[in-house]
Design a protein around this motif. Structure first.
Motif, mmCIF file in Angstrom:
data_model
loop_
_atom_site.group_PDB
_atom_site.id
_atom_site.type_symbol
_atom_site.label_atom_id
_atom_site.label_comp_id
_atom_site.label_asym_id
_atom_site.label_seq_id
_atom_site.Cartn_x
_atom_site.Cartn_y
_atom_site.Cartn_z
ATOM 1 N N SER A 1 0.845 -1.184 0.000
ATOM 2 C CA SER A 1 0.000 0.000 0.000
ATOM 3 C C SER A 1 0.886 1.242 0.000
ATOM 4 C CB SER A 1 -0.887 -0.017 1.245
ATOM 5 O OG SER A 1 -0.072 0.091 2.401
ATOM 6 N N GLY A 2 0.257 2.399 0.188
ATOM 7 C CA GLY A 2 1.026 3.633 0.233
ATOM 8 C C GLY A 2 1.971 3.677 1.413
ATOM 9 N N GLY A 3 1.571 3.029 2.497
ATOM 10 C CA GLY A 3 2.374 3.098 3.711
ATOM 11 C C GLY A 3 3.185 1.844 4.019
ATOM 12 N N HIS A 4 2.845 0.717 3.384
ATOM 13 C CA HIS A 4 3.505 -0.534 3.754
ATOM 14 C C HIS A 4 3.908 -1.344 2.535
ATOM 15 C CE1 HIS A 4 1.723 0.217 7.650
ATOM 16 N NE2 HIS A 4 0.535 0.255 7.081
ATOM 17 N N THR A 5 5.036 -2.015 2.636
ATOM 18 C CA THR A 5 5.384 -3.074 1.695
ATOM 19 C C THR A 5 6.043 -4.169 2.515
ATOM 20 O OG1 THR A 5 5.699 -1.488 -0.082
ATOM 21 C CG2 THR A 5 6.658 -3.666 -0.388
ATOM 22 N N MET A 6 5.360 -5.289 2.638
ATOM 23 C CA MET A 6 5.808 -6.349 3.543
ATOM 24 C C MET A 6 5.410 -7.703 3.007
ATOM 25 S SD MET A 6 4.654 -5.621 7.419
ATOM 26 C CE MET A 6 5.956 -5.303 8.593
ATOM 27 N N LEU A 7 6.246 -8.694 3.240
ATOM 28 C CA LEU A 7 5.886 -10.092 3.004
ATOM 29 C C LEU A 7 5.900 -10.775 4.363
ATOM 30 C CD1 LEU A 7 7.874 -11.063 -0.199
ATOM 31 C CD2 LEU A 7 5.452 -11.550 0.172
ATOM 32 N N VAL A 8 4.772 -11.386 4.728
ATOM 33 C CA VAL A 8 4.670 -11.982 6.053
ATOM 34 C C VAL A 8 4.109 -13.389 5.942
ATOM 35 C CG1 VAL A 8 3.718 -11.691 8.386
ATOM 36 C CG2 VAL A 8 4.138 -9.681 6.977
ATOM 37 N N ARG A 9 4.702 -14.324 6.655
ATOM 38 C CA ARG A 9 4.123 -15.654 6.761
ATOM 39 C C ARG A 9 3.153 -15.641 7.937
ATOM 40 N NH1 ARG A 9 6.302 -21.681 6.601
ATOM 41 N NH2 ARG A 9 4.622 -22.603 7.817
ATOM 42 N N VAL A 10 1.914 -16.074 7.677
ATOM 43 C CA VAL A 10 0.888 -16.068 8.716
ATOM 44 C C VAL A 10 0.479 -17.510 9.004
ATOM 45 C CG1 VAL A 10 -1.406 -15.223 9.369
ATOM 46 C CG2 VAL A 10 0.063 -13.818 7.913
ATOM 47 N N ASP A 11 0.743 -17.973 10.222
ATOM 48 C CA ASP A 11 0.396 -19.345 10.603
ATOM 49 C C ASP A 11 -0.858 -19.421 11.447
ATOM 50 O OD1 ASP A 11 2.479 -21.378 9.666
ATOM 51 O OD2 ASP A 11 3.717 -19.728 10.378
ATOM 52 N N GLY A 12 -1.341 -18.275 11.887
ATOM 53 C CA GLY A 12 -2.534 -18.234 12.722
ATOM 54 C C GLY A 12 -2.577 -16.895 13.418
ATOM 55 N N VAL A 13 -3.608 -16.690 14.238
ATOM 56 C CA VAL A 13 -3.720 -15.418 14.963
ATOM 57 C C VAL A 13 -2.508 -15.261 15.885
ATOM 58 C CG1 VAL A 13 -5.111 -14.086 16.596
ATOM 59 C CG2 VAL A 13 -6.229 -15.516 14.868
ATOM 60 N N GLY A 14 -1.797 -14.164 15.720
ATOM 61 C CA GLY A 14 -0.638 -13.897 16.574
ATOM 62 C C GLY A 14 0.616 -14.649 16.178
ATOM 63 N N ARG A 15 0.555 -15.402 15.079
ATOM 64 C CA ARG A 15 1.731 -16.175 14.661
ATOM 65 C C ARG A 15 2.216 -15.676 13.306
ATOM 66 N NH1 ARG A 15 -0.229 -21.965 14.676
ATOM 67 N NH2 ARG A 15 1.972 -22.507 14.534
ATOM 68 N N TYR A 16 3.105 -14.666 13.372
ATOM 69 C CA TYR A 16 3.557 -13.990 12.165
ATOM 70 C C TYR A 16 5.066 -14.023 12.067
ATOM 71 C CZ TYR A 16 -0.998 -12.181 13.354
ATOM 72 O OH TYR A 16 -2.299 -12.090 13.744
ATOM 73 N N GLN A 17 5.534 -14.176 10.850
ATOM 74 C CA GLN A 17 6.968 -14.085 10.610
ATOM 75 C C GLN A 17 7.174 -13.107 9.456
ATOM 76 O OE1 GLN A 17 8.721 -17.741 9.263
ATOM 77 N NE2 GLN A 17 10.775 -16.840 9.164
ATOM 78 N N VAL A 18 7.796 -11.977 9.745
ATOM 79 C CA VAL A 18 8.070 -11.001 8.691
ATOM 80 C C VAL A 18 9.202 -11.554 7.832
ATOM 81 C CG1 VAL A 18 8.783 -8.645 8.154
ATOM 82 C CG2 VAL A 18 7.319 -9.076 10.142
ATOM 83 N N LEU A 19 8.883 -11.818 6.560
ATOM 84 C CA LEU A 19 9.872 -12.410 5.656
ATOM 85 C C LEU A 19 10.708 -11.326 4.986
ATOM 86 C CD1 LEU A 19 7.378 -14.920 3.969
ATOM 87 C CD2 LEU A 19 9.065 -15.496 5.728
ATOM 88 N N GLY A 20 10.067 -10.182 4.733
ATOM 89 C CA GLY A 20 10.773 -9.092 4.073
ATOM 90 C C GLY A 20 9.936 -7.832 4.140
#
Lengths: 157, 336
Positions: free
Chosen positions: B136-155
Protein backbone atom coordinates in the motif's frame (compact mmCIF):
# COMPACT_ATOMS: atom_id res chain seq x y z
CA UNK A 1 25.52 33.68 9.00
CA UNK A 2 27.52 31.97 6.33
CA UNK A 3 26.72 28.77 4.55
CA UNK A 4 28.48 26.86 1.83
CA UNK A 5 28.07 24.42 -1.01
CA UNK A 6 29.35 20.91 -0.80
CA UNK A 7 29.48 18.49 -3.72
CA UNK A 8 28.58 14.90 -2.82
CA UNK A 9 30.07 12.66 -5.48
CA UNK A 10 28.12 9.52 -4.59
CA UNK A 11 26.32 7.68 -1.80
CA UNK A 12 29.63 7.05 -0.01
CA UNK A 13 30.38 10.76 0.03
CA UNK A 14 26.88 11.39 1.37
CA UNK A 15 27.47 8.85 4.13
CA UNK A 16 30.81 10.41 5.05
CA UNK A 17 29.30 13.88 5.20
CA UNK A 18 26.32 12.64 7.25
CA UNK A 19 28.77 11.17 9.76
CA UNK A 20 30.44 14.59 10.13
CA UNK A 21 27.04 16.17 10.65
CA UNK A 22 26.07 13.54 13.23
CA UNK A 23 29.23 14.31 15.19
CA UNK A 24 28.46 18.05 15.14
CA UNK A 25 24.83 17.95 16.27
CA UNK A 26 23.74 19.45 19.59
CA UNK A 27 21.01 17.59 21.55
CA UNK A 28 18.33 19.83 20.12
CA UNK A 29 18.12 21.33 16.62
CA UNK A 30 15.56 22.04 13.88
CA UNK A 31 16.88 21.06 10.44
CA UNK A 32 15.02 21.76 7.21
CA UNK A 33 15.57 19.34 4.32
CA UNK A 34 14.96 20.86 0.89
CA UNK A 35 15.09 19.18 -2.51
CA UNK A 36 12.88 17.64 -5.20
CA UNK A 37 11.46 14.12 -5.15
CA UNK A 38 14.39 11.74 -5.51
CA UNK A 39 17.01 14.30 -4.48
CA UNK A 40 18.09 12.11 -1.56
CA UNK A 41 16.56 13.72 1.54
CA UNK A 42 15.59 10.46 3.24
CA UNK A 43 18.86 8.87 2.10
CA UNK A 44 20.75 11.60 3.96
CA UNK A 45 18.77 11.02 7.17
CA UNK A 46 19.31 7.26 6.84
CA UNK A 47 23.06 7.77 6.45
CA UNK A 48 23.11 9.99 9.53
CA UNK A 49 21.22 7.41 11.61
CA UNK A 50 23.56 4.66 10.42
CA UNK A 51 26.58 6.70 11.49
CA UNK A 52 24.96 7.00 14.92
CA UNK A 53 24.76 3.23 15.10
CA UNK A 54 21.06 2.78 14.29
CA UNK A 55 20.69 -0.53 12.41
CA UNK A 56 16.92 -0.72 11.93
CA UNK A 57 14.87 0.17 8.87
CA UNK A 58 14.68 3.90 8.07
CA UNK A 59 11.57 4.18 5.92
CA UNK A 60 10.34 7.25 4.11
CA UNK A 61 8.01 9.20 6.41
CA UNK A 62 5.81 10.41 3.54
CA UNK A 63 2.80 8.32 4.54
CA UNK A 64 3.36 8.05 8.27
CA UNK A 65 4.27 11.78 8.42
CA UNK A 66 6.65 11.06 11.28
CA UNK A 67 9.32 8.50 12.08
CA UNK A 68 11.04 8.75 15.45
CA UNK A 69 14.32 7.15 16.50
CA UNK A 70 15.42 6.66 20.09
CA UNK A 71 19.19 6.29 20.18
CA UNK A 72 21.22 5.61 23.32
CA UNK A 73 22.19 9.25 23.78
CA UNK A 74 19.86 11.22 21.56
CA UNK A 75 16.45 11.41 19.97
CA UNK A 76 15.86 12.04 16.28
CA UNK A 77 12.55 12.81 14.59
CA UNK A 78 12.09 12.71 10.83
CA UNK A 79 9.02 14.56 9.61
CA UNK A 80 7.68 14.76 6.07
CA UNK A 81 5.02 17.45 5.78
CA UNK A 82 4.31 16.77 2.10
CA UNK A 83 0.85 15.40 2.88
CA UNK A 84 -0.07 18.10 5.35
CA UNK A 85 -3.10 20.05 4.21
CA UNK A 86 -2.94 22.58 7.03
CA UNK A 87 -0.16 23.52 9.48
CA UNK A 88 -2.63 22.96 12.31
CA UNK A 89 -2.41 19.21 11.62
CA UNK A 90 0.99 19.32 13.32
CA UNK A 91 -0.93 19.35 16.57
CA UNK A 92 -2.59 16.09 15.48
CA UNK A 93 0.81 14.55 14.77
CA UNK A 94 1.78 15.36 18.34
CA UNK A 95 4.36 18.04 17.53
CA UNK A 96 3.96 19.68 20.91
CA UNK A 97 5.05 16.48 22.67
CA UNK A 98 7.93 15.98 20.24
CA UNK A 99 9.29 19.44 20.99
CA UNK A 100 8.87 19.14 24.76
CA UNK A 101 12.04 17.03 24.92
CA UNK A 102 15.51 17.49 23.45
CA UNK A 103 15.56 16.19 19.90
CA UNK A 104 17.06 16.82 16.51
CA UNK A 105 14.14 17.24 14.13
CA UNK A 106 14.60 16.82 10.38
CA UNK A 107 11.74 18.33 8.42
CA UNK A 108 11.02 17.64 4.75
CA UNK A 109 8.72 20.20 3.07
CA UNK A 110 8.87 22.56 6.10
CA UNK A 111 6.94 25.25 4.20
CA UNK A 112 3.81 23.11 4.72
CA UNK A 113 4.14 23.68 8.46
CA UNK A 114 4.31 27.48 8.16
CA UNK A 115 3.46 29.39 11.31
CA UNK A 116 3.12 26.35 13.56
CA UNK A 117 6.56 24.81 13.12
CA UNK A 118 9.35 26.44 15.17
CA UNK A 119 12.01 28.39 13.25
CA UNK A 120 14.68 26.28 11.58
CA UNK A 121 18.29 26.41 12.79
CA UNK A 122 19.79 24.91 9.66
CA UNK A 123 18.70 24.23 6.10
CA UNK A 124 20.19 21.41 4.02
CA UNK A 125 19.29 21.66 0.33
CA UNK A 126 19.95 18.78 -2.05
CA UNK A 127 19.99 19.18 -5.82
CA UNK A 128 20.84 17.00 -8.78
CA UNK A 129 19.21 13.64 -9.35
CA UNK A 130 22.30 12.00 -10.81
CA UNK A 131 24.78 10.01 -8.73
CA UNK A 132 26.48 13.28 -7.80
CA UNK A 133 24.48 15.71 -5.63
CA UNK A 134 25.08 19.26 -4.60
CA UNK A 135 24.42 20.03 -0.97
CA UNK A 136 23.92 23.56 0.27
CA UNK A 137 24.21 24.19 4.00
CA UNK A 138 22.70 27.36 5.41
CA UNK A 139 22.47 28.27 9.10
CA UNK A 140 19.66 30.52 10.27
CA UNK A 141 20.34 30.76 14.00
CA UNK A 142 23.28 30.80 16.40
CA UNK A 143 22.75 27.08 17.04
CA UNK A 144 22.81 26.41 13.31
CA UNK A 145 25.95 28.53 12.90
CA UNK A 146 27.66 26.54 15.67
CA UNK A 147 26.92 23.31 13.76
CA UNK A 148 28.35 24.85 10.59
CA UNK A 149 31.50 25.95 12.42
CA UNK A 150 31.96 22.46 13.87
CA UNK A 151 31.38 20.91 10.43
CA UNK A 152 33.96 23.16 8.84
CA UNK A 153 36.49 22.35 11.52
CA UNK A 154 35.87 18.63 10.94
CA UNK A 155 35.98 18.73 7.14
CA UNK A 156 38.05 21.65 5.86
CA UNK A 157 37.08 22.75 2.35
CA UNK B 1 -19.53 -12.20 21.02
CA UNK B 2 -20.07 -8.76 19.50
CA UNK B 3 -17.10 -6.41 19.18
CA UNK B 4 -16.93 -2.76 18.18
CA UNK B 5 -13.63 -1.90 16.48
CA UNK B 6 -12.11 1.56 16.17
CA UNK B 7 -9.23 2.52 13.85
CA UNK B 8 -7.49 5.91 14.06
CA UNK B 9 -3.82 5.19 13.44
CA UNK B 10 -3.20 7.68 10.62
CA UNK B 11 -5.49 9.38 8.09
CA UNK B 12 -8.65 7.28 8.26
CA UNK B 13 -11.28 7.10 10.98
CA UNK B 14 -12.90 3.65 10.81
CA UNK B 15 -15.50 1.97 13.00
CA UNK B 16 -17.16 -1.46 12.65
CA UNK B 17 -19.15 -4.10 14.49
CA UNK B 18 -18.18 -7.77 14.17
CA UNK B 19 -20.28 -10.56 15.66
CA UNK B 20 -19.36 -14.24 16.14
CA UNK B 21 -22.67 -15.44 14.72
CA UNK B 22 -23.44 -12.79 12.17
CA UNK B 23 -20.00 -11.78 10.95
CA UNK B 24 -19.38 -8.19 9.95
CA UNK B 25 -22.59 -6.34 10.81
CA UNK B 26 -21.60 -2.84 9.67
CA UNK B 27 -18.57 -0.75 8.98
CA UNK B 28 -18.11 2.97 8.37
CA UNK B 29 -15.10 4.92 7.24
CA UNK B 30 -14.29 8.58 7.11
CA UNK B 31 -11.33 8.99 4.84
CA UNK B 32 -9.34 12.17 5.12
CA UNK B 33 -7.84 11.54 1.71
CA UNK B 34 -11.38 11.90 0.34
CA UNK B 35 -11.57 15.42 1.63
CA UNK B 36 -8.12 16.64 0.72
CA UNK B 37 -6.49 15.21 -2.35
CA UNK B 38 -3.27 14.14 -0.77
CA UNK B 39 -0.90 15.18 -3.51
CA UNK B 40 -3.01 17.99 -4.82
CA UNK B 41 -3.13 20.18 -1.76
CA UNK B 42 -6.84 21.07 -1.83
CA UNK B 43 -7.88 22.15 1.64
CA UNK B 44 -11.63 22.01 2.19
CA UNK B 45 -11.36 21.68 5.96
CA UNK B 46 -8.84 21.10 8.67
CA UNK B 47 -7.87 17.48 8.98
CA UNK B 48 -6.42 17.95 12.43
CA UNK B 49 -9.72 17.63 14.27
CA UNK B 50 -11.17 14.98 12.06
CA UNK B 51 -10.66 11.90 14.24
CA UNK B 52 -12.12 13.74 17.18
CA UNK B 53 -14.96 15.30 15.22
CA UNK B 54 -15.86 12.17 13.29
CA UNK B 55 -15.52 9.39 15.78
CA UNK B 56 -18.72 9.78 17.83
CA UNK B 57 -21.04 10.26 14.83
CA UNK B 58 -19.32 7.30 13.13
CA UNK B 59 -19.88 5.07 16.16
CA UNK B 60 -23.54 6.09 16.25
CA UNK B 61 -23.90 5.49 12.53
CA UNK B 62 -22.26 2.06 12.63
CA UNK B 63 -24.42 0.94 15.56
CA UNK B 64 -27.54 2.15 13.74
CA UNK B 65 -26.53 0.35 10.54
CA UNK B 66 -25.83 -2.80 12.53
CA UNK B 67 -29.21 -2.46 14.22
CA UNK B 68 -27.36 -2.77 17.48
CA UNK B 69 -27.39 -0.85 20.73
CA UNK B 70 -24.14 -0.07 22.51
CA UNK B 71 -25.37 -2.21 25.42
CA UNK B 72 -25.39 -5.21 23.04
CA UNK B 73 -21.62 -4.91 22.64
CA UNK B 74 -19.56 -7.52 24.45
CA UNK B 75 -16.17 -5.87 23.95
CA UNK B 76 -14.36 -2.93 22.39
CA UNK B 77 -11.24 -3.09 20.27
CA UNK B 78 -9.09 -0.19 19.12
CA UNK B 79 -5.82 0.31 17.28
CA UNK B 80 -3.13 0.62 19.89
CA UNK B 81 -0.30 1.04 17.35
CA UNK B 82 1.79 1.42 15.36
CA UNK B 83 0.83 4.87 14.13
CA UNK B 84 0.80 8.52 15.06
CA UNK B 85 0.56 9.03 18.82
CA UNK B 86 -1.92 11.90 18.58
CA UNK B 87 -4.17 9.99 16.19
CA UNK B 88 -4.01 6.71 18.11
CA UNK B 89 -4.93 8.47 21.35
CA UNK B 90 -8.29 9.58 19.96
CA UNK B 91 -9.47 6.05 19.16
CA UNK B 92 -7.91 4.57 22.29
CA UNK B 93 -9.48 7.08 24.65
CA UNK B 94 -12.94 6.80 23.08
CA UNK B 95 -12.96 2.98 22.93
CA UNK B 96 -11.40 2.66 26.37
CA UNK B 97 -13.92 5.08 27.91
CA UNK B 98 -16.81 3.18 26.33
CA UNK B 99 -15.39 -0.09 27.66
CA UNK B 100 -15.16 1.33 31.18
CA UNK B 101 -18.62 2.91 30.99
CA UNK B 102 -20.24 -0.27 29.65
CA UNK B 103 -18.12 -2.46 31.94
CA UNK B 104 -16.89 -4.54 29.04
CA UNK B 105 -13.37 -5.67 28.16
CA UNK B 106 -11.33 -3.43 25.90
CA UNK B 107 -8.41 -4.60 23.80
CA UNK B 108 -5.68 -2.66 22.03
CA UNK B 109 -5.00 -4.24 18.62
CA UNK B 110 -1.84 -4.17 16.48
CA UNK B 111 -2.66 -2.34 13.24
CA UNK B 112 -0.55 -4.66 11.06
CA UNK B 113 -1.99 -7.79 12.68
CA UNK B 114 -5.42 -6.46 11.75
CA UNK B 115 -4.27 -6.00 8.12
CA UNK B 116 -2.95 -9.58 8.07
CA UNK B 117 -6.22 -11.00 9.42
CA UNK B 118 -8.47 -8.80 7.23
CA UNK B 119 -8.71 -11.43 4.43
CA UNK B 120 -10.54 -13.63 6.97
CA UNK B 121 -13.48 -11.21 6.64
CA UNK B 122 -14.13 -12.53 3.13
CA UNK B 123 -16.40 -15.48 2.42
CA UNK B 124 -13.57 -17.04 0.43
CA UNK B 125 -11.13 -16.75 3.32
CA UNK B 126 -7.72 -18.38 3.00
CA UNK B 127 -6.85 -21.07 5.51
CA UNK B 128 -3.60 -20.95 7.45
CA UNK B 129 -0.77 -20.92 6.71
CA UNK B 130 -0.54 -18.26 4.02
CA UNK B 131 1.99 -15.72 2.82
CA UNK B 132 0.65 -12.15 2.78
CA UNK B 133 2.00 -9.46 0.49
CA UNK B 134 0.93 -6.11 1.97
CA UNK B 135 1.46 -3.42 -0.65
CA UNK B 136 0.00 0.00 0.00
CA UNK B 137 1.03 3.63 0.23
CA UNK B 138 2.37 3.10 3.71
CA UNK B 139 3.50 -0.53 3.75
CA UNK B 140 5.38 -3.07 1.69
CA UNK B 141 5.81 -6.35 3.54
CA UNK B 142 5.89 -10.09 3.00
CA UNK B 143 4.67 -11.98 6.05
CA UNK B 144 4.12 -15.65 6.76
CA UNK B 145 0.89 -16.07 8.72
CA UNK B 146 0.40 -19.34 10.60
CA UNK B 147 -2.53 -18.23 12.72
CA UNK B 148 -3.72 -15.42 14.96
CA UNK B 149 -0.64 -13.90 16.57
CA UNK B 150 1.73 -16.18 14.66
CA UNK B 151 3.56 -13.99 12.16
CA UNK B 152 6.97 -14.08 10.61
CA UNK B 153 8.07 -11.00 8.69
CA UNK B 154 9.87 -12.41 5.66
CA UNK B 155 10.77 -9.09 4.07
CA UNK B 156 9.86 -5.43 3.97
CA UNK B 157 10.72 -2.20 2.21
CA UNK B 158 13.88 -0.59 3.45
CA UNK B 159 12.79 2.85 2.18
CA UNK B 160 9.71 3.81 0.14
CA UNK B 161 6.54 1.71 0.12
CA UNK B 162 5.34 0.36 -3.24
CA UNK B 163 2.27 2.60 -3.29
CA UNK B 164 4.40 5.58 -2.38
CA UNK B 165 6.70 4.78 -5.33
CA UNK B 166 3.62 4.78 -7.61
CA UNK B 167 2.41 8.08 -6.16
CA UNK B 168 5.77 9.79 -6.45
CA UNK B 169 6.33 8.48 -9.97
CA UNK B 170 2.89 9.83 -10.87
CA UNK B 171 3.90 13.19 -9.46
CA UNK B 172 7.17 13.16 -11.45
CA UNK B 173 5.19 12.37 -14.61
CA UNK B 174 2.72 15.16 -13.89
CA UNK B 175 -0.17 12.78 -13.14
CA UNK B 176 -2.91 13.14 -10.57
CA UNK B 177 -3.36 11.48 -7.19
CA UNK B 178 -3.86 8.61 -6.48
CA UNK B 179 -0.85 7.64 -8.51
CA UNK B 180 -1.41 3.90 -8.92
CA UNK B 181 -4.35 3.97 -11.34
CA UNK B 182 -2.95 7.04 -13.16
CA UNK B 183 0.45 5.42 -13.80
CA UNK B 184 -1.17 2.09 -14.77
CA UNK B 185 -3.50 3.78 -17.23
CA UNK B 186 -0.70 5.78 -18.88
CA UNK B 187 1.47 2.65 -18.92
CA UNK B 188 -1.09 0.82 -21.07
CA UNK B 189 0.00 2.77 -24.14
CA UNK B 190 3.70 2.66 -23.26
CA UNK B 191 6.46 0.59 -24.80
CA UNK B 192 7.78 -1.88 -22.20
CA UNK B 193 11.11 -2.19 -24.04
CA UNK B 194 12.18 1.46 -24.31
CA UNK B 195 13.28 2.10 -20.73
CA UNK B 196 14.79 -0.64 -18.64
CA UNK B 197 14.27 0.35 -14.99
CA UNK B 198 16.33 -1.35 -12.30
CA UNK B 199 14.77 -4.28 -10.40
CA UNK B 200 15.92 -3.28 -6.92
CA UNK B 201 17.25 -6.07 -4.73
CA UNK B 202 16.14 -8.92 -6.97
CA UNK B 203 19.70 -9.89 -7.88
CA UNK B 204 20.60 -10.89 -4.34
CA UNK B 205 19.03 -13.31 -1.89
CA UNK B 206 16.52 -12.08 0.63
CA UNK B 207 12.98 -10.77 0.59
CA UNK B 208 13.45 -7.10 1.42
CA UNK B 209 12.44 -4.35 -1.00
CA UNK B 210 13.86 -0.96 -1.91
CA UNK B 211 11.88 1.37 -4.16
CA UNK B 212 13.49 4.73 -3.53
CA UNK B 213 15.93 4.23 -6.41
CA UNK B 214 13.07 3.78 -8.92
CA UNK B 215 11.89 7.30 -8.14
CA UNK B 216 15.36 8.73 -8.72
CA UNK B 217 15.69 6.68 -11.91
CA UNK B 218 12.39 8.11 -13.19
CA UNK B 219 13.47 11.66 -12.37
CA UNK B 220 16.84 11.19 -14.15
CA UNK B 221 15.38 9.47 -17.20
CA UNK B 222 12.54 11.97 -17.55
CA UNK B 223 15.09 14.78 -17.49
CA UNK B 224 17.20 13.34 -20.30
CA UNK B 225 14.47 11.71 -22.43
CA UNK B 226 12.10 14.65 -22.69
CA UNK B 227 8.50 15.00 -21.67
CA UNK B 228 6.43 14.26 -24.77
CA UNK B 229 3.32 12.12 -24.32
CA UNK B 230 4.84 8.92 -25.77
CA UNK B 231 7.93 9.24 -23.57
CA UNK B 232 5.83 9.70 -20.46
CA UNK B 233 3.82 6.60 -21.35
CA UNK B 234 7.03 4.63 -21.97
CA UNK B 235 8.39 5.81 -18.60
CA UNK B 236 5.16 4.80 -16.83
CA UNK B 237 5.32 1.39 -18.49
CA UNK B 238 8.99 0.91 -17.67
CA UNK B 239 8.34 1.81 -14.05
CA UNK B 240 5.30 -0.46 -13.77
CA UNK B 241 7.16 -3.39 -15.35
CA UNK B 242 10.00 -2.98 -12.83
CA UNK B 243 7.62 -2.70 -9.88
CA UNK B 244 5.52 -5.71 -10.90
CA UNK B 245 8.59 -7.79 -11.76
CA UNK B 246 10.14 -7.03 -8.38
CA UNK B 247 6.98 -7.84 -6.41
CA UNK B 248 6.35 -11.08 -8.34
CA UNK B 249 9.98 -12.21 -7.97
CA UNK B 250 9.84 -11.70 -4.20
CA UNK B 251 6.46 -13.43 -3.86
CA UNK B 252 7.67 -16.43 -5.85
CA UNK B 253 10.78 -16.57 -3.68
CA UNK B 254 8.77 -16.25 -0.44
CA UNK B 255 6.43 -19.08 -1.44
CA UNK B 256 9.35 -21.30 -2.44
CA UNK B 257 11.26 -20.61 0.77
CA UNK B 258 8.28 -21.23 3.06
CA UNK B 259 6.73 -24.06 1.08
CA UNK B 260 3.36 -22.33 1.51
CA UNK B 261 0.93 -22.51 -1.43
CA UNK B 262 -1.50 -19.71 -0.51
CA UNK B 263 -0.75 -16.06 -1.25
CA UNK B 264 -2.86 -13.14 0.01
CA UNK B 265 -2.33 -9.83 -1.77
CA UNK B 266 -3.60 -6.91 0.28
CA UNK B 267 -3.25 -3.17 -0.12
CA UNK B 268 -4.06 -0.65 -2.83
CA UNK B 269 -1.23 -1.77 -5.15
CA UNK B 270 -2.88 -5.24 -5.18
CA UNK B 271 -5.49 -3.71 -7.50
CA UNK B 272 -2.89 -3.32 -10.29
CA UNK B 273 -4.04 -5.42 -13.25
CA UNK B 274 -0.58 -6.32 -14.52
CA UNK B 275 0.46 -7.46 -11.03
CA UNK B 276 -2.64 -9.67 -10.72
CA UNK B 277 -2.10 -11.17 -14.15
CA UNK B 278 1.46 -12.16 -13.24
CA UNK B 279 0.58 -13.47 -9.76
CA UNK B 280 -2.35 -15.50 -11.08
CA UNK B 281 0.11 -17.24 -13.40
CA UNK B 282 2.31 -18.47 -10.53
CA UNK B 283 2.55 -22.26 -10.47
CA UNK B 284 0.68 -24.25 -7.81
CA UNK B 285 -0.37 -21.13 -5.93
CA UNK B 286 -3.81 -20.09 -4.80
CA UNK B 287 -3.97 -16.29 -4.78
CA UNK B 288 -6.49 -14.31 -2.70
CA UNK B 289 -7.33 -10.65 -3.24
CA UNK B 290 -9.43 -9.32 -0.37
CA UNK B 291 -11.69 -6.49 -1.44
CA UNK B 292 -10.15 -3.06 -1.33
CA UNK B 293 -12.41 -1.87 1.54
CA UNK B 294 -10.65 -4.37 3.79
CA UNK B 295 -7.18 -3.63 2.39
CA UNK B 296 -6.97 0.06 3.16
CA UNK B 297 -7.13 1.22 6.78
CA UNK B 298 -10.57 0.39 8.17
CA UNK B 299 -12.48 -0.41 11.36
CA UNK B 300 -13.67 -3.85 10.23
CA UNK B 301 -10.21 -5.38 10.49
CA UNK B 302 -9.78 -3.97 14.00
CA UNK B 303 -13.14 -5.37 15.12
CA UNK B 304 -12.22 -8.72 13.54
CA UNK B 305 -8.72 -8.89 15.08
CA UNK B 306 -10.05 -7.89 18.52
CA UNK B 307 -12.78 -10.50 18.19
CA UNK B 308 -10.28 -13.17 17.12
CA UNK B 309 -8.12 -12.60 20.18
CA UNK B 310 -10.92 -12.16 22.71
CA UNK B 311 -12.88 -15.19 21.46
CA UNK B 312 -9.69 -17.25 21.72
CA UNK B 313 -9.79 -16.52 25.43
CA UNK B 314 -7.50 -13.49 25.68
CA UNK B 315 -8.66 -11.09 28.35
CA UNK B 316 -8.88 -7.39 27.63
CA UNK B 317 -6.35 -5.00 29.04
CA UNK B 318 -7.29 -2.29 31.44
CA UNK B 319 -4.80 0.42 30.61
CA UNK B 320 -5.09 3.06 28.01
CA UNK B 321 -1.68 3.36 26.51
CA UNK B 322 -0.91 3.62 22.84
CA UNK B 323 2.20 2.14 21.21
CA UNK B 324 3.24 4.33 18.25
CA UNK B 325 6.21 2.02 17.52
CA UNK B 326 5.31 -1.62 17.88
CA UNK B 327 7.21 -4.48 16.28
CA UNK B 328 4.91 -7.06 14.65
CA UNK B 329 7.41 -9.79 15.56
CA UNK B 330 6.80 -9.12 19.27
CA UNK B 331 3.20 -10.42 19.04
CA UNK B 332 2.30 -13.85 20.33
CA UNK B 333 -0.69 -16.15 19.90
CA UNK B 334 -3.73 -15.20 22.02
CA UNK B 335 -3.13 -15.91 25.68
CA UNK B 336 -6.09 -17.92 26.93
Amino acid sequence: MTGWRQPLADEEATAAWAAHLAASLPPSLMVALEGDLGAGKTTLVRALLRSLGYQGVVPSPTYTLLESYELPDRRIHHLDLYRLADPEELEFIGLRDLLAEDAVVFVEWPSQGGGVLPAMDLTLSLAGADQARRLTVEPSSAAGQAVCDALRAASPQ
Amino acid sequence: MRVLGVETSCDETGVAVYDSERGLMAHCLHSQSDTHAVYGGVVPELASRDHIRRISPLIQEVLARAGSDRHDLDALAYTRGPGLAGALLVGASVARSMAWALQRPGLGVHHMEAHLLAPMLEEQAPSFPFVALLVSGGHTMLVRVDGVGRYQVLGQSLDDAAGEAFDKTAKLLGLSYPGGPAVASLANTGDPQRFRFPRPMTDRPGLDFSFSGLKTFTANTAQSAGEDEATRADLARGFEEAMVDTLVTKCRRALAETGVSRLVVAGGVGANARLRERLDALDATEVFYPRIDFCTDNGAMIAYAGHARLSAGESGDNDFNVTPRWDLASLTAPAA
